[in-house]
Design a protein around this motif. Structure first.
Motif, mmCIF file in Angstrom:
data_model
loop_
_atom_site.group_PDB
_atom_site.id
_atom_site.type_symbol
_atom_site.label_atom_id
_atom_site.label_comp_id
_atom_site.label_asym_id
_atom_site.label_seq_id
_atom_site.Cartn_x
_atom_site.Cartn_y
_atom_site.Cartn_z
ATOM 1 N N MET A 1 36.567 -33.492 -2.602
ATOM 2 C CA MET A 1 36.429 -32.049 -2.739
ATOM 3 C C MET A 1 36.791 -31.163 -1.562
ATOM 4 O O MET A 1 37.356 -29.963 -1.632
ATOM 5 C CB MET A 1 34.990 -31.842 -2.924
ATOM 6 C CG MET A 1 34.136 -30.784 -3.258
ATOM 7 S SD MET A 1 34.905 -30.313 -4.767
ATOM 8 C CE MET A 1 34.333 -28.512 -4.922
ATOM 9 N N PHE A 2 36.682 -31.727 -0.257
ATOM 10 C CA PHE A 2 36.890 -30.853 0.783
ATOM 11 C C PHE A 2 38.549 -30.482 0.798
ATOM 12 O O PHE A 2 38.856 -29.291 1.284
ATOM 13 C CB PHE A 2 36.419 -31.608 2.202
ATOM 14 C CG PHE A 2 36.914 -30.977 3.299
ATOM 15 C CD1 PHE A 2 36.316 -29.984 3.977
ATOM 16 C CD2 PHE A 2 38.325 -31.549 4.010
ATOM 17 C CE1 PHE A 2 36.730 -29.437 5.153
ATOM 18 C CE2 PHE A 2 38.609 -30.803 5.039
ATOM 19 C CZ PHE A 2 37.846 -29.805 5.839
ATOM 20 N N TYR A 3 39.316 -31.329 0.414
ATOM 21 C CA TYR A 3 40.770 -30.958 0.439
ATOM 22 C C TYR A 3 40.984 -29.885 -0.551
ATOM 23 O O TYR A 3 41.693 -28.722 -0.282
ATOM 24 C CB TYR A 3 41.514 -32.299 -0.379
ATOM 25 C CG TYR A 3 43.006 -32.189 -0.389
ATOM 26 C CD1 TYR A 3 43.791 -32.209 0.889
ATOM 27 C CD2 TYR A 3 43.552 -31.804 -1.579
ATOM 28 C CE1 TYR A 3 45.080 -32.107 0.785
ATOM 29 C CE2 TYR A 3 45.078 -31.532 -1.574
ATOM 30 C CZ TYR A 3 45.856 -31.598 -0.321
ATOM 31 O OH TYR A 3 47.105 -31.516 -0.262
ATOM 32 N N VAL A 4 40.446 -29.742 -1.794
ATOM 33 C CA VAL A 4 40.716 -28.403 -2.540
ATOM 34 C C VAL A 4 39.981 -27.341 -1.834
ATOM 35 O O VAL A 4 40.611 -26.233 -1.913
ATOM 36 C CB VAL A 4 39.778 -28.898 -4.045
ATOM 37 C CG1 VAL A 4 39.866 -27.634 -4.898
ATOM 38 C CG2 VAL A 4 40.545 -29.905 -4.934
ATOM 39 N N PRO A 9 41.896 -21.701 -0.440
ATOM 40 C CA PRO A 9 42.251 -20.438 0.352
ATOM 41 C C PRO A 9 43.546 -20.427 1.064
ATOM 42 O O PRO A 9 44.227 -19.317 1.197
ATOM 43 C CB PRO A 9 41.079 -20.701 1.289
ATOM 44 C CG PRO A 9 40.141 -21.452 0.712
ATOM 45 C CD PRO A 9 40.893 -22.321 -0.080
ATOM 46 N N MET A 10 44.134 -21.457 1.350
ATOM 47 C CA MET A 10 45.591 -21.435 2.104
ATOM 48 C C MET A 10 46.456 -21.125 0.881
ATOM 49 O O MET A 10 47.370 -20.530 1.344
ATOM 50 C CB MET A 10 45.875 -22.728 2.671
ATOM 51 C CG MET A 10 45.032 -23.168 3.744
ATOM 52 S SD MET A 10 45.295 -22.272 4.999
ATOM 53 C CE MET A 10 44.569 -23.299 6.439
ATOM 54 N N LEU A 14 48.644 -17.642 1.129
ATOM 55 C CA LEU A 14 50.237 -17.902 1.122
ATOM 56 C C LEU A 14 50.843 -16.965 0.229
ATOM 57 O O LEU A 14 51.843 -15.916 0.391
ATOM 58 C CB LEU A 14 50.664 -19.422 0.861
ATOM 59 C CG LEU A 14 52.266 -19.316 0.918
ATOM 60 C CD1 LEU A 14 52.849 -19.313 2.191
ATOM 61 C CD2 LEU A 14 52.646 -20.836 0.448
ATOM 62 N N ILE A 15 50.069 -16.683 -1.038
ATOM 63 C CA ILE A 15 50.519 -15.748 -2.128
ATOM 64 C C ILE A 15 50.314 -14.471 -1.423
ATOM 65 O O ILE A 15 51.405 -13.499 -1.792
ATOM 66 C CB ILE A 15 49.888 -16.047 -3.128
ATOM 67 C CG1 ILE A 15 50.243 -17.462 -3.866
ATOM 68 C CG2 ILE A 15 50.006 -14.792 -4.348
ATOM 69 C CD1 ILE A 15 49.452 -17.700 -5.266
ATOM 70 N N MET A 41 42.348 -14.093 9.864
ATOM 71 C CA MET A 41 41.760 -15.111 9.260
ATOM 72 C C MET A 41 42.246 -16.553 9.609
ATOM 73 O O MET A 41 41.379 -17.664 9.604
ATOM 74 C CB MET A 41 41.756 -14.926 7.642
ATOM 75 C CG MET A 41 41.022 -14.140 7.003
ATOM 76 S SD MET A 41 40.994 -14.377 5.281
ATOM 77 C CE MET A 41 41.974 -13.030 4.888
ATOM 78 N N THR A 42 43.428 -16.638 10.253
ATOM 79 C CA THR A 42 44.075 -17.865 10.653
ATOM 80 C C THR A 42 43.350 -18.135 12.133
ATOM 81 O O THR A 42 42.882 -19.343 12.020
ATOM 82 C CB THR A 42 45.496 -17.776 10.869
ATOM 83 O OG1 THR A 42 45.925 -17.392 9.474
ATOM 84 C CG2 THR A 42 46.204 -19.006 11.285
ATOM 85 N N LEU A 43 43.135 -17.163 12.620
ATOM 86 C CA LEU A 43 42.349 -17.323 14.152
ATOM 87 C C LEU A 43 40.806 -17.773 13.859
ATOM 88 O O LEU A 43 40.176 -18.706 14.602
ATOM 89 C CB LEU A 43 42.308 -16.098 14.780
ATOM 90 C CG LEU A 43 43.528 -15.626 15.367
ATOM 91 C CD1 LEU A 43 43.249 -14.033 16.150
ATOM 92 C CD2 LEU A 43 44.059 -16.490 16.443
#
Length: 105
Positions: A1-4, A9-10, A14-15, A41-43
Protein backbone atom coordinates in the motif's frame (compact mmCIF):
# COMPACT_ATOMS: atom_id res chain seq x y z
CA UNK A 1 0.00 0.00 0.00
CA UNK A 2 2.85 2.39 0.81
CA UNK A 3 4.26 1.83 -2.67
CA UNK A 4 1.02 2.97 -4.34
CA UNK A 5 0.66 5.98 -2.04
CA UNK A 6 4.16 7.14 -2.98
CA UNK A 7 4.16 6.30 -6.67
CA UNK A 8 0.76 7.78 -7.54
CA UNK A 9 1.65 11.37 -6.56
CA UNK A 10 5.01 11.01 -8.29
CA UNK A 11 3.22 9.90 -11.46
CA UNK A 12 0.85 12.89 -11.24
CA UNK A 13 3.80 15.25 -10.67
CA UNK A 14 5.59 13.80 -13.70
CA UNK A 15 2.53 14.29 -15.90
CA UNK A 16 2.11 17.84 -14.59
CA UNK A 17 5.75 18.61 -15.30
CA UNK A 18 5.52 17.26 -18.86
CA UNK A 19 2.33 19.23 -19.54
CA UNK A 20 3.86 22.40 -18.08
CA UNK A 21 6.97 22.09 -20.23
CA UNK A 22 5.04 21.35 -23.43
CA UNK A 23 2.73 24.36 -22.88
CA UNK A 24 5.51 26.75 -21.87
CA UNK A 25 5.21 28.96 -24.98
CA UNK A 26 1.44 29.15 -24.78
CA UNK A 27 1.29 30.24 -21.15
CA UNK A 28 4.71 30.74 -19.58
CA UNK A 29 3.38 32.15 -16.29
CA UNK A 30 1.22 29.10 -15.59
CA UNK A 31 3.98 26.71 -16.61
CA UNK A 32 6.47 28.47 -14.37
CA UNK A 33 4.06 28.30 -11.42
CA UNK A 34 3.58 24.56 -11.94
CA UNK A 35 7.31 23.89 -12.22
CA UNK A 36 8.07 25.98 -9.12
CA UNK A 37 5.23 24.26 -7.24
CA UNK A 38 6.55 20.82 -8.16
CA UNK A 39 10.08 21.76 -7.11
CA UNK A 40 8.75 23.03 -3.78
CA UNK A 41 6.78 19.80 -3.31
CA UNK A 42 9.98 17.87 -4.01
CA UNK A 43 11.66 19.83 -1.20
CA UNK A 44 8.78 18.74 1.03
CA UNK A 45 9.42 15.14 0.08
CA UNK A 46 13.11 15.54 0.85
CA UNK A 47 12.29 16.96 4.28
CA UNK A 48 9.99 13.99 4.88
CA UNK A 49 12.81 11.61 3.98
CA UNK A 50 15.12 13.51 6.32
CA UNK A 51 12.60 13.21 9.14
CA UNK A 52 12.28 9.46 8.62
CA UNK A 53 16.05 9.02 8.35
CA UNK A 54 16.67 10.97 11.53
CA UNK A 55 13.96 9.16 13.45
CA UNK A 56 15.24 5.75 12.34
CA UNK A 57 18.99 6.29 12.71
CA UNK A 58 19.33 8.59 15.71
CA UNK A 59 18.30 7.60 19.18
CA UNK A 60 16.48 10.16 21.32
CA UNK A 61 19.26 9.84 23.90
CA UNK A 62 21.76 11.39 21.48
CA UNK A 63 19.58 14.44 20.90
CA UNK A 64 18.26 14.69 24.41
CA UNK A 65 15.15 16.72 25.06
CA UNK A 66 15.37 18.45 21.67
CA UNK A 67 14.70 15.28 19.64
CA UNK A 68 10.88 15.57 19.56
CA UNK A 69 11.16 19.29 18.83
CA UNK A 70 13.53 18.61 15.93
CA UNK A 71 11.17 16.01 14.45
CA UNK A 72 8.23 18.37 14.88
CA UNK A 73 10.11 21.16 13.08
CA UNK A 74 10.91 18.81 10.19
CA UNK A 75 7.24 17.85 10.08
CA UNK A 76 6.17 21.51 9.88
CA UNK A 77 8.73 22.18 7.16
CA UNK A 78 7.34 19.28 5.15
CA UNK A 79 3.76 20.50 5.58
CA UNK A 80 4.76 24.04 4.59
CA UNK A 81 6.52 22.91 1.40
CA UNK A 82 3.73 20.53 0.38
CA UNK A 83 1.00 23.12 0.99
CA UNK A 84 2.88 25.89 -0.80
CA UNK A 85 3.54 23.65 -3.79
CA UNK A 86 -0.09 22.60 -4.05
CA UNK A 87 -1.30 26.20 -3.74
CA UNK A 88 0.97 27.26 -6.60
CA UNK A 89 -0.19 24.37 -8.80
CA UNK A 90 -3.87 25.00 -8.06
CA UNK A 91 -3.40 28.73 -8.68
CA UNK A 92 -1.79 27.92 -12.04
CA UNK A 93 -4.69 25.66 -12.97
CA UNK A 94 -7.46 28.07 -12.08
CA UNK A 95 -5.89 31.42 -13.02
CA UNK A 96 -7.41 32.85 -16.21
CA UNK A 97 -5.39 33.02 -19.41
CA UNK A 98 -4.55 36.53 -20.53
CA UNK A 99 -4.98 35.56 -24.18
CA UNK A 100 -8.45 34.08 -23.51
CA UNK A 101 -9.50 37.17 -21.57
CA UNK A 102 -8.27 39.48 -24.35
CA UNK A 103 -10.06 37.52 -27.07
CA UNK A 104 -13.36 37.68 -25.17
CA UNK A 105 -13.16 41.48 -24.90
Amino acid sequence: MFYVSVCLPMFVWLIGLIVAITRWKRSPKKSMLVVIGLVIMTLGGISELARYAVSMNVSPREFGMMFPVFLRVLNYVEIFFQTTGWILCIFAIFSPDKKAAQSES
